[in-house]
Enzyme design. Structure first.
Site, mmCIF file in Angstrom:
data_model
loop_
_atom_site.group_PDB
_atom_site.id
_atom_site.type_symbol
_atom_site.label_atom_id
_atom_site.label_comp_id
_atom_site.label_asym_id
_atom_site.label_seq_id
_atom_site.Cartn_x
_atom_site.Cartn_y
_atom_site.Cartn_z
ATOM 1 N N SER A 84 140.990 168.538 77.655
ATOM 2 C CA SER A 84 140.126 168.152 76.549
ATOM 3 C C SER A 84 140.745 168.505 75.199
ATOM 4 O O SER A 84 141.824 168.011 74.870
ATOM 5 C CB SER A 84 138.762 168.827 76.755
ATOM 6 N N HIS A 94 134.295 164.898 83.144
ATOM 7 C CA HIS A 94 135.094 165.692 82.208
ATOM 8 C C HIS A 94 135.400 167.087 82.752
ATOM 9 O O HIS A 94 136.494 167.615 82.543
ATOM 10 C CB HIS A 94 134.340 165.810 80.879
#
Length: 407
Positions: free
Chosen positions: A173, A378
């Protein structure tokens, strides 16, 4: 699926606990929320590393602007060090809290020399040579400073200690975005990274769905409120709001039903088989690990303006800082380090359209993997229960294909 508006409201309320002046009420409730925690929820990084057979070495890294960052090493025989960089509101813990099934321990078990960095403001990097972390000035940083100051200091320390000429990086990320900032603003560092494996790459945020898009849109309002009340840290690990959040979300009554299903899953994508209730209690006691409101606002600007650009201080301040009324774009054409992009179909933070856009802007992307598992979200890149089966083989294949770094 929970309506985005519900998750948005709940998370905003929690993040604003200290701003809403409810401290006395929550202080009375907090002691009543007692629950027995799994051991791994109570251990810090060095304790977890020792428990899983790889006692870590700890290094302190001083940045050019005086922040003191904690860097860990799980020593191995690999000739090229591997640096793991965490995401937003996270820390090095993210790579190890799955124990034997975590990436850091798996790499170490296979003989790799593993290094794990922490960026300023998180639980392990909340010190400065001169500034007090209780003061405003300490928290005046965005993602730009993480890429421009923190990352080069960490890379230089790893290369100094190992004697290597370059290193391999794996980011998650935000831990990838800082490499793009580094490569574009300090292009000499591109040659120090032989490969970046970008898990859930964050850069452009053009296609971000609700509720994340709502957080981005309201970020200016939240920043203004927090600034007026003199609060500049966002969920710092030892702060009241974070302590309350951990306590609340560790309670059996609220943990999975409210905190996981109503708050976390709408943000990272629903995938309950990979983020089970027992592990969620471990996760929530390690993350959020703290950052600045300014960092959150910078992401908001990237999403609202649809530009991967430097922090926008406002017209007059931009003129002083950049000699321009608008912040300059990061020149991704200067990011010449090899980049392998790993994306998921069920990732609202790193939407496929945005990863495609990033791919088109990187001059030296070497691979683009869209994970075949439809529910891959994610968080699965670092917290998934079955990463060893569905993710690690791709990582090792990429390492061996582009770096040939056999221990």
């Amino acid at each position: 699926m929970t309506p985005p508006s519900a998750s948005s409201f709940i998370l905003i309320i929690i993040s604003l606990i200290p701003l809403l002046k409810f401290n006395l009420v929550f202080a009375k409730i907090l002691p009543t929320l007692t629950t027995e925690l799994p051991e791994d929820a109570t251990l810090n990084f060095t304790e977890l590393a020792r428990k899983y057979g790889h006692p870590s070495e700890t290094y302190q890294v001083e940045t050019q602007d005086g922040y003191l960052l904690e860097l860990y090493n799980l020593p191995g025989k690999g000739r090229i060090p591997i640096l793991l960089m965490h995401g937003f509101l996270d820390s090095s813990d993210t790579w190890i809290i799955r124990g034997e099934d975590s990436l850091a321990i798996n790499l170490a078990n296979n003989g790799y020399d593993v290094w794990l960095g922490n960026t300023r403001g998180n639980r392990y990097s909340c010190k400065h040579t001169e500034l007090d972390s209780r003061g405003r000035q300490f928290w005046q940083f965005s993602i730009h400073e993480l890429g421009y100051y923190d990352l080069p200091a960490i890379i230089d320390k790893v290369l100094l200690e190992t004697g290597a000429e370059d290193l391999t990086a794996i980011g998650h990320s935000q831990g990838n975005a800082i490499f793009y900032i580094l490569g574009s603003t300090r292009p000499e560092y591109n040659k120090k990274v032989n490969l970046l494996i970008a898990l859930a790459p964050i850069c452009f945020m053009h296609h971000t769905p609700s509720p994340v898009s709502i957080y981005l849109k309201v970020s200016p309002v939240l920043i203004e409120i927090s600034s007026k009340l003199g609060i500049y840290d966002l969920l710092r690990y030892d702060g009241f709001a974070n302590k309350w959040f951990r306590k609340f979300c560790s309670h059996a009554m609220f943990s999975y039903t409210i905190c996981a299903k109503l708050i976390i899953f709408p943000i990272i994508g629903f995938d309950t088989p990979e983020l089970d209730a027992e592990f969620f209690t471990v996760l929530i006691n390690h993350m959020p690990a703290g950052t600045s409101w300014m960092n959150f606002e910078h992401f908001g600007q990237i999403g609202i303006n649809k530009k991967f650009a430097r922090y926008d201080y406002g017209v007059s301040a931009n003129l002083r800082e950049y000699n321009s009324t608008t912040p300059p774009l990061y020149e991704l054409k200067k990011v010449t380090m090899p980049v392998a992009l790993f994306a998921g179909r069920n990732d609202p933070l790193s939407a496929l359209g945005d990863v495609e856009l990033l791919k088109d802007h990187l001059p030296n992307y070497v691979d683009f993997l869209v994970h075949p598992r439809k529910q891959f979200n994610h968080g699965d890149h670092v917290w998934g229960a079955h990463m060893k089966k569905y993710l690690f083989p791709y990582i090792y294949e990429t390492l061996n294909r582009f770096v040939n770094n056999y221990p």
